[in-house]
Write an enzyme that holds these catalytic residues in place. Structure first.
Site, PDB file in Angstrom:
ATOM      1  N   SER A 133       0.836  -1.207   0.000  1.00  0.00           N
ATOM      2  CA  SER A 133       0.000   0.000   0.000  1.00  0.00           C
ATOM      3  C   SER A 133       0.866   1.250   0.000  1.00  0.00           C
ATOM      4  CB  SER A 133      -0.925   0.001   1.216  1.00  0.00           C
ATOM      5  OG  SER A 133      -0.166  -0.026   2.403  1.00  0.00           O
ATOM      6  N   ASP A 134       0.202   2.340  -0.340  1.00  0.00           N
ATOM      7  CA  ASP A 134       0.870   3.633  -0.282  1.00  0.00           C
ATOM      8  C   ASP A 134      -0.187   4.710  -0.040  1.00  0.00           C
ATOM      9  OD1 ASP A 134       3.628   4.935  -0.793  1.00  0.00           O
ATOM     10  OD2 ASP A 134       2.197   6.231  -1.839  1.00  0.00           O
ATOM     11  N   THR A 135       0.175   5.691   0.760  1.00  0.00           N
ATOM     12  CA  THR A 135      -0.734   6.797   1.060  1.00  0.00           C
ATOM     13  C   THR A 135      -0.136   8.109   0.568  1.00  0.00           C
ATOM     14  OG1 THR A 135      -1.640   5.667   2.995  1.00  0.00           O
ATOM     15  CG2 THR A 135      -1.945   8.047   2.902  1.00  0.00           C
TER      16      THR A 135
END
Length: 195
Positions: free
Chosen positions: A76-78
Site C-alpha cells: 500500500s501507499d498513502t
C-alpha cells in the site's frame, strides 16, 4: 464461517507500519509481516491516486517471483494531495511545519492505494478521504512536530494523534483510510478472493 475461508490464504503484509498491522489484528485477519525496501520514485506526470497506485504496485514487484499458491501479498501507499501537489513524508521539522501550515484552514485529500498480488493475479484499489483542518497556530504545529515527530507519515501528520484531535474539523470518507488503510475495502477484496 468467513474467518475460516480467509485462513486458507497466506496473507503477507508488506508494511512496517504498526497502524496497518493493528488494523489486520482488529479485523481478525492473520498476517505475516515482510517488508522489502524499494526506491519510492514515480514518474513526475502522475497525479493523486495515480501516484499511490503506482507505488503500491512497485512495492509488490519485489515479491512476484517468490509467491506460492495461496500467498497474497498486500502492499500500500498513502498520498496526501493538496493544491495539485503530493505531500510525502517530511524529511525534517521545517518540512513538516511547511506542510501543516499549507493545509491549515483548508481541505486536502488523503488517498490510500492497496495492491493485492497473488501468483495468478493482481488487483489495485484506492480510497480518497477529504480532510479539513482548522486554522492551526504556529504554537500548535510546533508542539505537535516536537512531541510526535511525524516523519513517517504522509503530509506530516496522523489523524489519530494530538493534531487530529485538536485540528481536524471535518472528514468526508473513510477514517481508517486516513490512518493508513481503507479497511472496509480490504475486507471486501479478500472475501471476494476466497469466494
Amino acid at each position: 464461517m468467513w474467518t475460516d475461508k480467509l485462513r486458507k490464504l497466506n496473507i503477507i503484509l508488506a508494511s512496517g507500519s504498526p497502524r496497518r498491522k493493528q488494523f489486520f489484528e482488529d479485523l481478525d485477519i492473520p498476517v505475516t509481516i515482510d517488508v522489502r525496501s524499494v526506491n519510492e520514485v514515480y514518474p513526475e506526470n502522475l497525479k493523486g491516486s495515480e501516484i499511490s497506485d503506482y507505488l503500491a504496485i512497485l512495492k509488490a514487484s519485489k515479491f512476484k517471483e517468490t509467491l506460492k499458491q495461496n500467498d497474497v501479498v498486500i502492499t500500500s501507499d498513502t498520498v496526501v494531495w493538496y493544491n495539485n501537489e503530493s505531500l510525502a513524508k517530511p524529511f525534517d521539522n521545517d518540512e513538516a511545519y511547511s506542510m501543516l501550515k499549507k493545509m491549515s484552514d483548508d481541505w486536502h485529500d488523503v488517498i490510500t492505494s492497496v495492491c493485492f498480488t497473488s501468483k495468478e493475479k493482481q488487483e489495485v484499489i484506492n480510497s480518497k478521504t477529504k480532510v479539513k483542518f482548522k486554522a492551526l497556530t504556529d504554537d500548535e504545529i510546533w508542539y505537535y512536530i516536537n512531541k510526535y515527530k511525524p516523519f513517517d507519515k504522509a503530509g506530516g501528520y496522523g489523524i489519530q494523534e494530538w493534531i487530529g484531535l485538536i485540528g481536524i474539523e471535518e472528514i468526508k470518507g473513510s477514517y481508517s483510510n486516513v490512518v493508513g488503510l481503507p479497511t472496509h475495502l480490504i475486507h471486501k477484496v479478500l472475501m471476494n478472493m476466497v469466494n
